[in-house]
Scaffold this motif. Structure first.
Motif, mmCIF file in Angstrom:
data_model
loop_
_atom_site.group_PDB
_atom_site.id
_atom_site.type_symbol
_atom_site.label_atom_id
_atom_site.label_comp_id
_atom_site.label_asym_id
_atom_site.label_seq_id
_atom_site.Cartn_x
_atom_site.Cartn_y
_atom_site.Cartn_z
ATOM 1 N N GLU A 105 11.869 -4.393 18.123
ATOM 2 C CA GLU A 105 12.926 -3.225 18.614
ATOM 3 C C GLU A 105 13.156 -2.669 17.389
ATOM 4 O O GLU A 105 13.822 -3.288 16.611
ATOM 5 N N THR A 106 13.254 -1.516 17.211
ATOM 6 C CA THR A 106 13.321 -0.491 15.988
ATOM 7 C C THR A 106 14.302 0.460 16.314
ATOM 8 O O THR A 106 14.946 1.091 15.299
ATOM 9 N N GLY A 107 14.846 0.553 17.508
ATOM 10 C CA GLY A 107 16.112 1.804 17.738
ATOM 11 C C GLY A 107 17.122 1.417 16.924
ATOM 12 O O GLY A 107 17.812 2.495 16.695
ATOM 13 N N ASN A 108 17.630 0.427 16.670
ATOM 14 C CA ASN A 108 18.870 0.248 15.911
ATOM 15 C C ASN A 108 18.367 -0.682 14.619
ATOM 16 O O ASN A 108 19.089 -1.597 14.106
ATOM 17 N N SER A 109 17.324 -0.247 14.247
ATOM 18 C CA SER A 109 16.826 -1.168 12.956
ATOM 19 C C SER A 109 16.955 -0.399 11.466
ATOM 20 O O SER A 109 17.022 0.770 11.546
ATOM 21 N N ILE A 110 17.126 -1.070 10.466
ATOM 22 C CA ILE A 110 17.357 -0.621 9.273
ATOM 23 C C ILE A 110 16.149 -0.721 8.286
ATOM 24 O O ILE A 110 16.045 -0.216 7.172
ATOM 25 N N ARG A 120 23.008 -4.275 4.868
ATOM 26 C CA ARG A 120 23.526 -3.617 5.879
ATOM 27 C C ARG A 120 23.183 -3.780 7.372
ATOM 28 O O ARG A 120 23.648 -3.026 8.485
ATOM 29 N N ARG A 121 22.343 -4.566 7.588
ATOM 30 C CA ARG A 121 21.690 -4.988 8.961
ATOM 31 C C ARG A 121 22.760 -5.424 9.814
ATOM 32 O O ARG A 121 23.490 -6.464 9.268
ATOM 33 N N THR A 122 22.956 -5.039 11.095
ATOM 34 C CA THR A 122 23.983 -5.823 11.764
ATOM 35 C C THR A 122 23.243 -6.336 13.061
ATOM 36 O O THR A 122 22.234 -6.014 13.347
ATOM 37 N N SER A 123 23.924 -7.246 13.850
ATOM 38 C CA SER A 123 23.437 -7.992 14.937
ATOM 39 C C SER A 123 23.563 -6.897 15.951
ATOM 40 O O SER A 123 24.255 -6.003 16.208
ATOM 41 N N VAL A 157 12.827 -8.794 9.359
ATOM 42 C CA VAL A 157 13.829 -8.314 8.452
ATOM 43 C C VAL A 157 14.426 -7.151 8.704
ATOM 44 O O VAL A 157 13.750 -6.025 8.650
ATOM 45 N N GLY A 158 15.743 -6.961 9.008
ATOM 46 C CA GLY A 158 16.366 -5.713 9.061
ATOM 47 C C GLY A 158 16.380 -5.028 10.485
ATOM 48 O O GLY A 158 16.980 -4.158 10.670
#
Length: 294
Positions: A105-110, A120-123, A157-158
């Motif tokens: 899943e990359t839509g909300n990835s950093i 800065r990665r969030t759950s 990661v991220g």
């Protein structure tokens, strides 16, 4: 039977195309074959719009496509749009005889943002998790039932699925028939988690394996300088198996003892100007064959 493959990311990097920008597709796959590998993943230099040409170029070198990354974007796009893109890629992989499809899943990835630090990665929210679980189950069913290809989710990661606990949730909430794991020791180690505990825990749901090594000295720079994932890659956080600080032998023993059948892929993104791709590909292959007995 375990087959050894390699990702083109040591030659050319999809997220940072300036890395290896001068390296041709032909050089990349020729050096893969010369190093001893029988399979590869797909990179940005591959002529994917001409399947016949691509297959010919791989066939004459004794290579086959074993997997391809897919960016799931359930958090930012409609399910139908993701489904349409997924089926196109499954159809492509089916042409080459691949049996798994990877990705995360990359839509909300950093992880693909050069200036956003890993810290800065969030759950993912429960809403995002619900979309991901439902989406993976539905796409995995299409992939497996209609094409005989297993959806193998890549923790990374991220992204919203990076830790052992994240993977545990993903596997517990998805259908084991349709959603499997693309295990990657390097990503667990980079987080400070134990890749040995992870592979013991998840090997029964693992249908594709990435082996990369990690340089501990670069991990310390990530926290000290609040680096992004891509900056860490450029600084050399990853390398081929046997060249870093992960104890790889216990991981290999789990794979052997489980009678795992499938691909074991060297996926070690590095700057080719600092780490000669062929030299490192060969080094990784020889370590897997001679030291880990694959």
């Amino acid at each position: 039977m375990i087959k050894l493959g390699i990702a083109p990311i040591g030659w050319t990097n999809d997220d940072m195309p300036e890395l290896g920008g001068q390296i041709t597709f032909e050089q990349c796959i020729s050096e893969m074959a010369l190093a001893g590998y029988k399979g590869c993943e797909v990179g940005n230099k591959y002529p994917v719009n001409d399947r016949v040409l691509l297959k010919h170029m791989l066939d004459i070198r004794g290579l086959m496509i074993c997997n391809q990354w897919f960016s799931y974007e359930f958090s930012s796009k409609s399910f139908n749009e993701v489904k349409t893109n997924f089926i196109k890629q499954i159809d492509f992989l089916s042409f080459f005889g691949a049996k798994v499809i990877g990705g995360a899943e990359t839509g909300n990835s950093i992880h693909g943002h050069y200036n956003i630090p890993i810290s800065r990665r969030t759950s993912g929210s429960n809403e995002m998790w619900n979309k991901l679980i439902k989406g993976l189950n539905e796409l995995g069913k299409i992939s497996f039932n209609e094409y005989g290809i297993k959806l193998c989710y890549h923790h990374h990661v991220g992204t919203m699925v990076e830790s052992i606990s994240d993977v545990d949730r993903l596997l517990n909430e998805t259908d084991e028939k349709y959603v499997n794991l693309n295990y990657d020791c390097g990503h667990f180690y980079l987080l400070g988690e134990d890749p040995f505990e992870a592979i013991k825990k998840f090997i029964s749901r693992t249908s594709h394996i990435h082996f990369k090594d990690v340089r501990k000295k670069v991990i310390s720079q990530i926290s000290e300088n609040d680096l992004s994932f891509l900056m860490a890659v450029k600084k050399g956080v990853f390398t081929v198996p046997g060249d870093g600080d992960i104890e790889m032998r216990p991981l290999a023993e789990v794979v052997h003892n489980d009678n795992y059948e499938g691909w074991l892929v060297v996926e070690a993104e590095q700057d080719p100007n600092k780490a000669n791709p062929y030299e490192y590909a060969k080094k990784g292959y020889e370590f897997l064959k001679n030291e880990l007995k694959f």
